[in-house]
Design a protein around this motif. Structure first.
Motif, PDB file in Angstrom:
ATOM      1  N   LYS A 125     -19.263   0.029  -6.574  1.00  0.00           N
ATOM      2  CA  LYS A 125     -18.745   0.715  -7.763  1.00  0.00           C
ATOM      3  C   LYS A 125     -19.104   2.187  -7.746  1.00  0.00           C
ATOM      4  O   LYS A 125     -18.275   3.048  -8.071  1.00  0.00           O
ATOM      5  N   TYR A 158     -25.488  -8.443  -6.400  1.00  0.00           N
ATOM      6  CA  TYR A 158     -25.277  -7.485  -7.490  1.00  0.00           C
ATOM      7  C   TYR A 158     -25.555  -6.056  -7.026  1.00  0.00           C
ATOM      8  O   TYR A 158     -24.852  -5.119  -7.395  1.00  0.00           O
ATOM      9  N   ASN A 170     -25.172  -4.863  -3.946  1.00  0.00           N
ATOM     10  CA  ASN A 170     -24.025  -4.426  -3.136  1.00  0.00           C
ATOM     11  C   ASN A 170     -22.816  -4.102  -4.010  1.00  0.00           C
ATOM     12  O   ASN A 170     -22.083  -3.147  -3.749  1.00  0.00           O
ATOM     13  N   HIS A 171     -22.622  -4.903  -5.069  1.00  0.00           N
ATOM     14  CA  HIS A 171     -21.517  -4.657  -6.005  1.00  0.00           C
ATOM     15  C   HIS A 171     -21.696  -3.316  -6.716  1.00  0.00           C
ATOM     16  O   HIS A 171     -20.738  -2.541  -6.859  1.00  0.00           O
TER      17      HIS A 171
END
Length: 355
Positions: free
Chosen positions: A311, A304, A306-307
């Motif tokens: 973004k 999460y 890294n996500h």
């Protein structure tokens, strides 16, 4: 048709190359970790001298980096004054030497699988130190995610069959020093417009790492090695081990240069799971269900994280593109207004001359 075929062939080639770089990096990273464990573990090669091993790596990498930069001119050196070197590179070298020393020491006391689980705390350490040094802004959502990663690692530690407090302290210390190094690179180098690739990093940082490691080595390991007269330097073992460590830095250079840092992060997660599987199946380290549950929780938190970073990067890039487009539109509008004003003045002068 031919044009479309050529395009798809080019895209396919790019994808294959990207996966090749990822595979090479995973293989070399895997090899260095297992090789270091083999050398340092008392039950395997039985050479428990982490400072000496790290110094061998640094001496080897310094020499090869010097050849690549100064002799073969494969990589251009960075313009750097002695003042900048002492104030920026030397502190980073100190942190790097401490990180390598402690992380290699942990292999003597902990299993490979458990070390990879503890390394999941790296984003937590980087973000926390970044906030403390005012490099990152505090966000409650990000901190909640960091807490979830920490809880996951805590559960994994609770389920560790061969828990060693000293080994855990060594590995956590290595994580803290490495995280501080990463933040200090942004503060001391990146903010000043200085970018070092893995080769130039070794060229500048490895020699001062070697100098810093020499100090504890004289007092901690040199007396023991001096007394151990039965030891003979194995050029094949230590030479191949050092070559793997240097090749790993080259692989990082290729992977980040040809793909992205995010690709490397994702590849790192794959590598960690492979190491845990290898540690359990080949080295016969004990991996408990609680270990896997805790690391799985930490893994979700890291994923999460890294996500969220991806973004944020995309949003920043989109904002930058929009700003550039607005600036270009404003410039074109000014040019058109200038041309219109020029035509108006010309017409006015023409009318006055006709009168």
């Amino acid at each position: 048709m031919g044009k479309g075929g050529n395009l798809s062939e080019g895209v396919l080639k790019k994808i294959i190359l990207s996966y090749t770089y990822v595979a090479i990096w995973i293989f070399l990273s895997f090899m260095v970790i297992i090789y270091n464990k083999y050398i340092l573990d008392r039950k395997l090669y039985n050479w428990p001298y982490p400072i000496s091993l790290t110094m061998i790596h640094m001496a080897f990498c310094s020499s090869l980096a010097f050849l690549l930069v100064r002799v073969f001119k494969a990589v251009d050196p960075v313009s750097m004054s002695w003042d900048l070197y002492l104030k920026s590179v030397v502190p980073i070298g100190l942190l790097y030497s401490l990180s390598l020393w402690l992380s290699n020491s942990a292999y003597i006391f902990l299993s490979v699988s458990f070390i990879q689980m503890l390394k999941a705390l790296m984003p937590v350490a980087v973000y926390t130190i970044g906030v403390l040094l005012k490099k990152d802004a505090y966000k409650s959502e990000t901190m909640t995610n960091m807490i979830s990663i920490s809880i996951g690692v805590g559960i994994a530690a609770y389920g560790e069959a061969k828990f060693d407090s000293w080994g855990v302290l060594l590995q956590l210390g290595a994580v803290v020093f490495e995280a501080t190094r990463l933040v200090m690179i942004q503060i001391l180098l990146t903010s000043k417009g200085i970018t070092l690739n893995p080769i130039t990093s070794l060229y500048y940082v490895a020699p001062c790492c070697l100098a810093f490691l020499f100090i504890p080595w004289i007092f901690v390991e040199f007396p023991i090695l001096k007394e151990n007269s039965s030891f003979h330097f194995d050029y094949v073992i230590f030479g191949s081990n050092s070559l793997c460590a240097f090749a790993l830095n080259l692989a990082v250079f290729l992977l980040v240069g040809k793909t992205s840092a995010l690709t490397m992060n994702v590849a790192g997660v794959v590598k960690d799971w492979l190491l845990i599987a290898f540690s359990w199946s080949v080295i016969k380290d004990t991996v408990t269900p609680i270990n896997l549950f805790g690391y799985g929780l930490a893994f979700l938190g890291v994923g999460y994280y890294n996500h969220a970073k991806l973004k944020a990067m995309k949003a920043k890039e989109a904002q930058k593109t929009t700003q550039q487009a607005d600036e270009e539109a404003g410039r074109l509008l000014e040019e058109r207004e200038g041309e219109t004003n020029g035509v108006g003045v010309g017409v006015g002068r023409k009318n006055e001359s006709q009168k």
